[in-house]
Design a protein around this motif. Structure first.
Motif, mmCIF file in Angstrom:
data_model
loop_
_atom_site.group_PDB
_atom_site.id
_atom_site.type_symbol
_atom_site.label_atom_id
_atom_site.label_comp_id
_atom_site.label_asym_id
_atom_site.label_seq_id
_atom_site.Cartn_x
_atom_site.Cartn_y
_atom_site.Cartn_z
ATOM 1 N N ILE A 1 -0.578 6.256 4.249
ATOM 2 C CA ILE A 1 -0.519 7.398 3.331
ATOM 3 C C ILE A 1 -1.559 8.410 3.788
ATOM 4 N N TRP A 2 -1.151 9.674 3.898
ATOM 5 C CA TRP A 2 -2.101 10.720 4.259
ATOM 6 C C TRP A 2 -1.751 11.991 3.490
ATOM 7 N N ARG A 3 -2.736 12.832 3.353
ATOM 8 C CA ARG A 3 -2.593 14.067 2.593
ATOM 9 C C ARG A 3 -2.106 15.183 3.510
ATOM 10 N N ASN B 1 -8.632 9.499 8.523
ATOM 11 C CA ASN B 1 -8.574 10.213 7.249
ATOM 12 C C ASN B 1 -7.273 9.910 6.493
ATOM 13 N N ARG B 2 -6.979 8.608 6.373
ATOM 14 C CA ARG B 2 -5.768 8.198 5.675
ATOM 15 C C ARG B 2 -5.922 6.751 5.200
ATOM 16 N N TRP B 3 -4.991 6.352 4.329
ATOM 17 C CA TRP B 3 -4.906 4.965 3.882
ATOM 18 C C TRP B 3 -3.934 4.258 4.802
ATOM 19 N N GLY B 4 -4.223 3.007 5.165
ATOM 20 C CA GLY B 4 -3.331 2.257 6.033
ATOM 21 C C GLY B 4 -3.499 0.762 5.828
ATOM 22 N N GLN C 1 -6.007 0.204 2.785
ATOM 23 C CA GLN C 1 -7.421 0.313 3.131
ATOM 24 C C GLN C 1 -7.688 1.720 3.661
ATOM 25 N N TRP C 2 -8.818 2.289 3.261
ATOM 26 C CA TRP C 2 -9.170 3.625 3.719
ATOM 27 C C TRP C 2 -9.618 3.579 5.175
ATOM 28 N N ASP C 3 -9.054 4.455 6.007
ATOM 29 C CA ASP C 3 -9.412 4.583 7.414
ATOM 30 C C ASP C 3 -10.080 5.941 7.589
ATOM 31 N N ALA C 4 -11.410 5.950 7.582
ATOM 32 C CA ALA C 4 -12.160 7.203 7.663
ATOM 33 C C ALA C 4 -11.941 7.912 8.999
ATOM 34 N N VAL D 1 3.945 9.599 2.502
ATOM 35 C CA VAL D 1 3.959 8.151 2.311
ATOM 36 C C VAL D 1 4.988 7.597 3.289
ATOM 37 N N ARG D 2 4.517 6.758 4.221
ATOM 38 C CA ARG D 2 5.395 6.238 5.270
ATOM 39 C C ARG D 2 5.491 4.727 5.202
ATOM 40 N N GLY D 3 6.715 4.238 5.131
ATOM 41 C CA GLY D 3 7.001 2.823 5.264
ATOM 42 C C GLY D 3 7.544 2.608 6.655
#
Length: 170
Positions: free
Chosen positions: A122-124, A102-105, A96-99, A131-133
């Motif tokens: 995931i973040w840029r 500023n990353r997906w989580g 899910q995008w977390d504005a 990409v973190r697990g």
């Protein structure tokens, strides 16, 4: 206060959040942690209600060239339910995008070698992705490199991910 503009403001905010997430979709090269050589190519794609997923679309051979693609999958992910081929396997889903950050989580990532599933973010970082697990505060971060589709085999150049949805076996 004029309340008839609230729906318009809400749509602009949602559109802005989705727009910030769009650049993550595409092809990325993963790197083997042990050998520091290319391991696979993952296609990140959006599906459903603005969620992000990732599917393995190619594997590299020992010589560093692409050995398997969506047209010729060979190796089997024996520790994943149903023993699917690695190529074609969804390894990321539910992001899910977390504005605010500023990353997906809030999604999951699967280690296709072991079949284990972890929480993921995931973040840029410039053009590359981190990409973190993780399990709680503990985890591992990989850097994935964006790929230019024109330099890839024909079957990877114009992948149509529009109707893809994750199938994880989990």
């Amino acid at each position: 206060m004029n309340f008839k503009f609230l729906p318009l403001v809400g749509m602009m905010m949602v559109g802005g959040a989705a727009f910030g997430a769009v650049p993550y979709a595409g092809l990325y090269q993963t790197i083997d942690d042990a050998t520091n050589t290319p391991k696979s190519i993952v296609a990140l794609y959006e599906y459903g209600d603005a969620q992000l997923a990732g599917r393995i679309v190619a594997l590299y051979g020992a010589d560093g060239t692409i050995a398997e693609t969506v047209k010729n999958p060979v190796r089997v992910a024996s520790h994943v339910t149903g023993a699917p081929k690695f190529v074609g396997l969804d390894i990321i889903w539910g992001m899910q995008w977390d504005a605010d950050d500023n990353r997906w989580g809030d999604g999951k990532i699967m280690d296709p070698q072991s079949g284990k599933v972890y929480s993921s973010v995931i973040w840029r970082d410039g053009a590359a992705l981190n990409v973190r697990g993780k399990i709680g505060p503990f985890g591992r971060t990989q850097t994935w490199r964006p790929l230019d589709g024109e330099k890839l085999p024909a079957e990877l150049q114009n992948l149509n991910t529009q109707n893809w949805t994750p199938s994880t076996g989990k």
